[in-house]
Motif scaffolding. Structure first.
Motif, PDB file in Angstrom:
ATOM      1  N   LEU A 495       0.826  -1.207   0.000  1.00 51.38           N
ATOM      2  CA  LEU A 495       0.000   0.000   0.000  1.00 51.38           C
ATOM      3  C   LEU A 495       0.860   1.256   0.000  1.00 51.38           C
ATOM      4  O   LEU A 495       0.659   2.172  -0.806  1.00 51.38           O
ATOM      5  CB  LEU A 495      -0.919  -0.009   1.225  1.00 51.38           C
ATOM      6  N   LEU A 496       1.847   1.311   0.900  1.00 50.95           N
ATOM      7  CA  LEU A 496       2.667   2.518   1.012  1.00 50.95           C
ATOM      8  C   LEU A 496       3.595   2.697  -0.187  1.00 50.95           C
ATOM      9  O   LEU A 496       3.926   3.828  -0.547  1.00 50.95           O
ATOM     10  CB  LEU A 496       3.479   2.497   2.314  1.00 50.95           C
ATOM     11  N   GLU A 497       4.030   1.605  -0.811  1.00 54.14           N
ATOM     12  CA  GLU A 497       4.853   1.753  -2.014  1.00 54.14           C
ATOM     13  C   GLU A 497       4.070   2.467  -3.104  1.00 54.14           C
ATOM     14  O   GLU A 497       4.610   3.296  -3.828  1.00 54.14           O
ATOM     15  CB  GLU A 497       5.343   0.382  -2.490  1.00 54.14           C
ATOM     16  N   GLY A 498       2.787   2.146  -3.237  1.00 50.65           N
ATOM     17  CA  GLY A 498       1.958   2.839  -4.211  1.00 50.65           C
ATOM     18  C   GLY A 498       1.801   4.306  -3.881  1.00 50.65           C
ATOM     19  O   GLY A 498       1.917   5.176  -4.761  1.00 50.65           O
ATOM     20  N   ILE A 499       1.551   4.613  -2.612  1.00 47.23           N
ATOM     21  CA  ILE A 499       1.384   6.012  -2.196  1.00 47.23           C
ATOM     22  C   ILE A 499       2.667   6.802  -2.391  1.00 47.23           C
ATOM     23  O   ILE A 499       2.670   7.915  -2.925  1.00 47.23           O
ATOM     24  CB  ILE A 499       0.927   6.063  -0.720  1.00 47.23           C
ATOM     25  N   LEU A 500       3.787   6.226  -1.953  1.00 55.14           N
ATOM     26  CA  LEU A 500       5.072   6.925  -2.066  1.00 55.14           C
ATOM     27  C   LEU A 500       5.469   7.124  -3.528  1.00 55.14           C
ATOM     28  O   LEU A 500       6.008   8.181  -3.894  1.00 55.14           O
ATOM     29  CB  LEU A 500       6.151   6.140  -1.327  1.00 55.14           C
ATOM     30  N   SER A 501       5.231   6.122  -4.379  1.00 57.36           N
ATOM     31  CA  SER A 501       5.557   6.255  -5.802  1.00 57.36           C
ATOM     32  C   SER A 501       4.742   7.368  -6.443  1.00 57.36           C
ATOM     33  O   SER A 501       5.253   8.161  -7.242  1.00 57.36           O
ATOM     34  CB  SER A 501       5.301   4.933  -6.535  1.00 57.36           C
ATOM     35  N   LYS A 502       3.452   7.424  -6.095  1.00 60.76           N
ATOM     36  CA  LYS A 502       2.588   8.468  -6.653  1.00 60.76           C
ATOM     37  C   LYS A 502       3.045   9.855  -6.187  1.00 60.76           C
ATOM     38  O   LYS A 502       3.077  10.817  -6.967  1.00 60.76           O
ATOM     39  CB  LYS A 502       1.143   8.217  -6.239  1.00 60.76           C
ATOM     40  N   ARG A 503       3.408   9.965  -4.906  1.00 60.51           N
ATOM     41  CA  ARG A 503       3.890  11.256  -4.380  1.00 60.51           C
ATOM     42  C   ARG A 503       5.193  11.667  -5.054  1.00 60.51           C
ATOM     43  O   ARG A 503       5.411  12.852  -5.333  1.00 60.51           O
ATOM     44  CB  ARG A 503       4.083  11.156  -2.862  1.00 60.51           C
ATOM     45  N   LEU A 504       6.068  10.693  -5.318  1.00 62.72           N
ATOM     46  CA  LEU A 504       7.317  11.004  -6.012  1.00 62.72           C
ATOM     47  C   LEU A 504       7.039  11.560  -7.397  1.00 62.72           C
ATOM     48  O   LEU A 504       7.644  12.553  -7.821  1.00 62.72           O
ATOM     49  CB  LEU A 504       8.184   9.752  -6.116  1.00 62.72           C
ATOM     50  N   GLY A 505       6.103  10.932  -8.134  1.00 63.53           N
ATOM     51  CA  GLY A 505       5.762  11.421  -9.470  1.00 63.53           C
ATOM     52  C   GLY A 505       5.213  12.825  -9.451  1.00 63.53           C
ATOM     53  O   GLY A 505       5.596  13.666 -10.275  1.00 63.53           O
ATOM     54  N   ARG A 506       4.295  13.112  -8.512  1.00 61.94           N
ATOM     55  CA  ARG A 506       3.717  14.459  -8.420  1.00 61.94           C
ATOM     56  C   ARG A 506       4.781  15.486  -8.056  1.00 61.94           C
ATOM     57  O   ARG A 506       4.808  16.602  -8.597  1.00 61.94           O
ATOM     58  CB  ARG A 506       2.598  14.476  -7.381  1.00 61.94           C
ATOM     59  N   PHE A 507       5.672  15.118  -7.136  1.00 63.38           N
ATOM     60  CA  PHE A 507       6.743  16.021  -6.708  1.00 63.38           C
ATOM     61  C   PHE A 507       7.649  16.389  -7.882  1.00 63.38           C
ATOM     62  O   PHE A 507       7.969  17.572  -8.085  1.00 63.38           O
ATOM     63  CB  PHE A 507       7.551  15.353  -5.593  1.00 63.38           C
ATOM     64  N   MET A 508       8.034  15.398  -8.672  1.00 64.33           N
ATOM     65  CA  MET A 508       8.937  15.656  -9.794  1.00 64.33           C
ATOM     66  C   MET A 508       8.253  16.496 -10.874  1.00 64.33           C
ATOM     67  O   MET A 508       8.850  17.413 -11.437  1.00 64.33           O
ATOM     68  CB  MET A 508       9.425  14.329 -10.384  1.00 64.33           C
TER      69      MET A 508
END
Length: 561
Positions: A495-508
């Motif tokens: 679950l958290l890998e999905g959330i963190l990956s999505k946040r990384l994409g938005r941040f970049m």
């Protein structure tokens, strides 16, 4: 292990002298196809094939065959020689094994069985040979053909390389080769069919041949077959002991730099022509068989030697070398075929793998100094980012040879993930298991991310990743390199890998100061109703590779024109 020994033969061949120590697992095979041709003077090929059919008939008539298993590789079913082969078989009482080359759909097997039934030939087995891209893509359809006569499926890697336009060819010393074997095994094993490995062309390298058998066994276990080209190779197969079976398979590397070495084609052509004896193949002074397929590929490459070259470099992780995807379906090979089929160019592919942030730009700079880059695709990866987010990090210490663990607390300058580059470790080829871990294990992983997030590891990892990407942007601008940033996939193993990956994409997307035409989104999870990642939420599917290739190509159109 079943052995299929393909022999050189003429009208005077005596089977009694061929395999004095052969066992019941050995089939003596005669070739009517690619090894019987004149590559230098193709007009002689018809006569050569006709002579070898006569030689075969003479050998059969002169020898007592009850002690041998006899195999024949006939010509493809859509070739002009196929009916001539069938006519010859009509004159023979019995053949143990029939190899049908270049099978691309099941109807070819049905047509062969119909032909053999019509002439009343008695035979034990039919073995389809996969040696075209269509055949590999259609494996499921081919193997859906129901027949008690289909006992195994063979791989012909030289024809496959030629059909996929790979150059130089990928042989058994490359990881790329074994992705093909693994796919055939996975499809054949579910139907209890034997996997029969492509021939090894280095006739005197017995150590390497044993390594081939060890890798084959690591993939397929007992239900195996090997095509051999010499008595020595056949003896090694027949004596392949239980100890050797369970010995470690050799470590293999990917060919990250896929440029054709200088003068490779010219030297191959010269060696083939100097050592050819009006046969379909040549054998050089080191007892290496030079295949007619690589000879034809060399001639084709020489015709393109004056084409302009485009040097394409991908900077990322396992996406470029994903071993559960066959090599021809990786995104960069899809891209290469599309560009070279549309443009008169040579599209050179190179991959730079990175796990740590701190040495990534220097890898790019070093490569560019030796081989100037025209196009660079930089992949923003979840893996190195997630490693920095974790509170507790496990790693392999190459100095001690042990697995170790360390706390990851940037505020205390404890950054062990940046000290250990996992990608420097080569490994033996294995078939990857794509199963999800247990829910309890995933909860522990997410707990590790949660504690790291609490200590600010997430913000630290984002800042350091942004710094790296900006360094790459500056480097490409200063060196006039066309740059494309590939956004991260949404990894969803937990679950958290999905959330963190999505946040990384938005941040970049928010922080990177680059035009839209320099960015490719990679966060898709489905396309046309199909999942784009395997069931472990990490490994991409062939459809995802095709999607990314099409998006990169769209960004490159203005540059290529």
């Amino acid at each position: 292990m079943r052995t299929y020994h393909f022999i050189k033969y003429d009208a005077n061949t005596s089977l009694d002298n061929l395999l004095v120590n052969s066992n019941c697992q050995t089939t003596i095979c005669f070739d009517f196809e690619d090894s019987i041709q004149d590559c230098i003077e193709p007009s002689n090929t018809d006569a050569l094939k006709e002579n070898h059919r006569k030689h075969f008939k003479s050998i059969i008539d002169k020898n007592q065959l009850n002690q041998y298993k006899i195999g024949v590789r006939i010509n493809p079913i859509d070739s002009k020689d196929f009916q001539l082969d069938i006519q010859l078989l009509y004159e023979i009482d019995f053949v143990s094994v029939l190899f049908l080359p270049k099978v691309s759909q099941s109807i070819q097997l049905q047509n062969l069985e119909d032909e053999l039934n019509e002439i009343g030939l008695s035979y034990d087995e039919i073995i389809p040979v996969i040696e075209t891209k269509n055949g590999m893509d259609n494996l499921d359809e081919i193997l859906s053909f129901k027949s008690q006569k289909i006992s195994g499926i063979a791989f012909g890697h030289c024809d496959f390389n030629l059909d996929c336009q790979f150059y130089p060819f990928y042989h058994q010393d490359s990881r790329e080769y074994w992705t093909w074997v693994a796919k055939i095994y996975q499809n054949s094993n579910t139907r209890n069919l034997r996997l029969i490995n492509s021939p090894f062309l280095e006739l005197n390298d017995f150590v390497a041949f044993k390594n081939v058998l060890a890798t084959l066994y690591a993939i397929g276990g007992e239900n195996l077959g090997q095509i051999t080209l010499s008595k020595e190779q056949t003896d090694i197969c027949n004596l392949f002991s239980e100890n050797q079976k369970h010995s470690s398979a050799p470590k293999l590397s990917n060919r990250l730099d896929q440029r054709v070495p200088d003068s490779y084609a010219k030297k191959f052509i010269e060696s083939f022509q100097q050592n050819n004896r009006k046969k379909g193949f040549a054998i050089n002074g080191n007892k290496v068989i030079l295949s007619p397929q690589e000879y034809l590929a060399s001639l084709h490459f020489q015709q393109k030697k004056n084409y302009p070259e485009i040097n394409f470099t991908f900077v990322g992780g396992c996406f470029a070398v994903q071993s559960n995807i066959t090599f021809e379906n990786l995104f960069h090979q899809v891209l290469k075929r599309q560009i070279e089929n549309e443009k008169e160019v040579i599209f050179n592919v190179n991959s730079i793998r990175y796990e740590r942030f701190k040495n990534c730009t220097s890898k790019i700079s070093t490569y560019n100094s030796n081989h100037p880059i025209d196009i660079l695709v930089f992949s923003i990866r979840p893996e190195p980012f997630l490693r920095l987010v974790k509170f507790y990090f496990k790693y392999f210490d190459s100095e001690s040879g042990e697995n170790k663990g360390s706390f990851n607390i940037p505020s205390l300058n404890k950054l062990n993930p940046e000290k250990h580059d996992l990608l420097t470790l080569s490994s033996a080829f294995t078939v990857q298991e794509l199963t999800r871990r247990s829910k309890f294990y995933n909860i522990l992983i997410d707990l590790n991310y949660s504690v790291g997030w609490f200590f600010g590891n997430n913000r630290h990892a984002q800042r350091n990743y942004l710094k790296l990407v900006n360094e790459v942007i500056d480097f490409c601008q200063n060196n006039k390199i066309k740059l494309i940033i590939l956004g991260p996939p949404m990894r969803n193993n937990t679950l958290l890998e999905g959330i963190l990956s999505k946040r990384l994409g938005r941040f970049m997307k928010k922080k990177l100061l680059i035009p839209k035409e320099n960015f490719v989104d990679g966060s898709d999870q489905t396309a046309d109703g199909e999942l784009l990642f395997k069931n472990n939420g990490i490994f991409a599917t062939e459809k995802y590779h095709a999607l990314i290739a099409s998006r990169i190509l769209e960004k490159l159109f203005p540059f290529l024109n």
